[in-house]
Each structure stands twice: as structure tokens, then as C-alpha cells.
Design a protein around this motif. Sequence first.
Motif, PDB file in Angstrom:
ATOM      1  N   LEU A   1       0.831  -1.201   0.000  1.00 13.44           N
ATOM      2  CA  LEU A   1       0.000   0.000   0.000  1.00 13.44           C
ATOM      3  C   LEU A   1       0.868   1.254   0.000  1.00 13.44           C
ATOM      4  CD1 LEU A   1      -2.750  -1.035   2.581  1.00 13.44           C
ATOM      5  CD2 LEU A   1      -3.191  -0.328   0.218  1.00 13.44           C
ATOM      6  N   THR A   2       1.824   1.312   0.903  1.00 13.74           N
ATOM      7  CA  THR A   2       2.603   2.529   1.071  1.00 13.74           C
ATOM      8  C   THR A   2       3.599   2.744  -0.059  1.00 13.74           C
ATOM      9  OG1 THR A   2       4.256   1.408   2.456  1.00 13.74           O
ATOM     10  CG2 THR A   2       2.369   2.396   3.566  1.00 13.74           C
TER      11      THR A   2
ATOM     12  N   GLU B   1      -1.826   0.689  -5.607  1.00 12.83           N
ATOM     13  CA  GLU B   1      -2.457   1.641  -6.515  1.00 12.83           C
ATOM     14  C   GLU B   1      -2.150   1.286  -7.967  1.00 12.83           C
ATOM     15  OE1 GLU B   1      -2.810   6.405  -7.460  1.00 12.83           O
ATOM     16  OE2 GLU B   1      -0.910   5.546  -6.827  1.00 12.83           O
TER      17      GLU B   1
ATOM     18  N   MET C   1      -7.063   0.124  -4.846  1.00 13.48           N
ATOM     19  CA  MET C   1      -7.096   0.824  -3.567  1.00 13.48           C
ATOM     20  C   MET C   1      -8.463   0.747  -2.903  1.00 13.48           C
ATOM     21  SD  MET C   1      -4.108   2.020  -2.686  1.00 13.48           S
ATOM     22  CE  MET C   1      -4.356   3.419  -1.594  1.00 13.48           C
TER      23      MET C   1
ATOM     24  N   TRP D   1       0.828   6.377   7.862  1.00 23.99           N
ATOM     25  CA  TRP D   1       0.771   6.467   6.402  1.00 23.99           C
ATOM     26  C   TRP D   1       0.108   7.783   5.972  1.00 23.99           C
ATOM     27  CZ3 TRP D   1      -2.973   3.288   2.873  1.00 23.99           C
ATOM     28  CH2 TRP D   1      -2.625   3.499   1.539  1.00 23.99           C
ATOM     29  N   TRP D   2      -0.937   8.189   6.680  1.00 30.34           N
ATOM     30  CA  TRP D   2      -1.611   9.440   6.348  1.00 30.34           C
ATOM     31  C   TRP D   2      -0.682  10.630   6.590  1.00 30.34           C
ATOM     32  CZ3 TRP D   2      -4.731  11.330   3.224  1.00 30.34           C
ATOM     33  CH2 TRP D   2      -5.558  12.441   3.463  1.00 30.34           C
TER      34      TRP D   2
ATOM     35  N   THR E   1       1.591  10.838   3.702  1.00 31.11           N
ATOM     36  CA  THR E   1       0.851  11.297   2.532  1.00 31.11           C
ATOM     37  C   THR E   1       0.724  12.809   2.508  1.00 31.11           C
ATOM     38  OG1 THR E   1      -0.406   9.221   2.493  1.00 31.11           O
ATOM     39  CG2 THR E   1      -1.356  11.100   1.323  1.00 31.11           C
TER      40      THR E   1
ATOM     41  N   VAL F   1       1.515   7.758  -3.042  1.00 35.00           N
ATOM     42  CA  VAL F   1       0.115   7.677  -3.456  1.00 35.00           C
ATOM     43  C   VAL F   1      -0.558   9.022  -3.197  1.00 35.00           C
ATOM     44  CG1 VAL F   1      -2.041   6.363  -3.248  1.00 35.00           C
ATOM     45  CG2 VAL F   1       0.149   5.240  -2.765  1.00 35.00           C
TER      46      VAL F   1
ATOM     47  N   VAL G   1      -5.500   7.970  -1.020  1.00 36.54           N
ATOM     48  CA  VAL G   1      -5.279   7.418   0.312  1.00 36.54           C
ATOM     49  C   VAL G   1      -6.477   7.706   1.216  1.00 36.54           C
ATOM     50  CG1 VAL G   1      -3.806   7.475   2.365  1.00 36.54           C
ATOM     51  CG2 VAL G   1      -2.783   7.593   0.081  1.00 36.54           C
TER      52      VAL G   1
END
Length: 254
Positions: free
Chosen positions: A86-87, A92, A97, A127-128, A131, A139, A144
Amino acid sequence: MTQPTPARGRLDASLARLASTFRGMVAHPDDSNCECHWGSAEELALLKTPDVEVDPDLLRRTYWTGDWDFPAEMLRRILPQFATALTSGEVERLGGMDHAGRAFALGGWQRWPAEQSTAISEFLDAWWAVTLTDPDAEVPAHVVLAMLVEASGALGRWLDAWTTATTALAHQRLAEAFGEWEYDLLRDDLPWHTWTLTDDEEEVLRTELTAWLLQHAPTRLRMADTDPELPHRLRLLGLTGPARWDNPHWPDLA
């Protein structure tokens, strides 16, 4: 070489924590799926074997599948590899996603033992943060966010984090996200697909997102390097009926 940001260090630590917490996990011994549509018995056996990395296509088919009999066990099995994919942007690139968010939702991770649920919550938060604040985030923020909302069943915690992220990069990420959302929001639609929410729940999210944008985005859009029309179209979200669609800044939505 670019120096890792604090957010990136936090994400790396959360991924290491996931790997430790979910080491040795396997799919439920009684889980199965259609060999014609999902995959082979040998591939299913890999998911019932601990700590064996699976190839990207098998990983994709596993999180895409929404009819596992024991989705919690399946999510636990793939989680360390899945989170890394994911990261890194791999998920993606594979086009899944929204299915990824559904896998978390179906797994019911928030009801798991505290050690496990806390490790996942920290990973999602970390992760956020990457981002929003890391120039090398893989991503886009709007992608996300949609995944996080599906995975957590909530929007407010992610918007709250964006409110407190006040760097120029966070402003730019907001401008990019609104550029992706604007046409759906002007139609009063939630600007992403959901799997597990009702129409009424989607409307609650759309209303919450719109209200947050109207409160927090005007100044930030003006500070970002973006289309000068975006602040005008944001303002239209606060209008209804002819006042919105007869406005000279109303875009062509055809």
C-alpha cells in the motif's frame, strides 16, 4: 540522498510493528475459494502457511476477494506484506485501492485484540502523515483518504490530521485533492466509490467533507500553486440551486 522525514521514520516503525505483531499468522484452515475464479489449491495453501511472501498477483487476488468465509484471518495473514505494498504505491498501480479499504472493513480489525488493532491504527495514522507531509509520498492524498475512510468507517479523524498539517506541501496536497473532487462535489456526490456504506452514510460523509472544505480550504487553496479557478469553485459548494449553477464560475460538467 534525501534525508528521511520524521513522518517517514514513523511509518517505517509502524511497518516493523505490523511485521512483528502479525508474524506467524495464517488463513483459517477451513477457508476456501473457487479455483475457477480465484486461484489454485496450491496458492490457497500458501496463505495457510506462515511467513511466506506471496507474489504480487496472488496478493492482489487475495485482498480483492470479498467473499472469504474468514476475512479477519485472511487479512491478518497478508497484512505485513499488504501494508508495505500500500505505502509503496504497488497496490495503486495494481488498481485496487478501493478493494484494499474493503479488505480492512470486512476484516473488522477494530474489534481485534488491542495489540493488533493498535498496530493497525498506528500504521494508518503514520501512512496518512507521510501522505500529507512527505515530498516522496507514493500515493496521492485523495486516493489514500478514500481508502482510509473505507478501512476505518470514519472521515473526521483524517480531516482533523489535515487541519493540523499546515505546511506548504499539505496545502498543495489539498489543492490537488480538491481538483479531483470538485466536479462530484458540485453534483452533491461523494467523490469516491465505497463498498460497505449505505447511500445515507455516503451522504453524511459528503456533507462532512464539504463543510470541512468550506471552513479550511479557502485560504489554503490561495496559498497553493494551483488553478486560480479552484477557490471560486470551492465557494460554489456553499451555494445551492440556481445560485450555484447559474454562477459565472460554474464549470462545464458535461
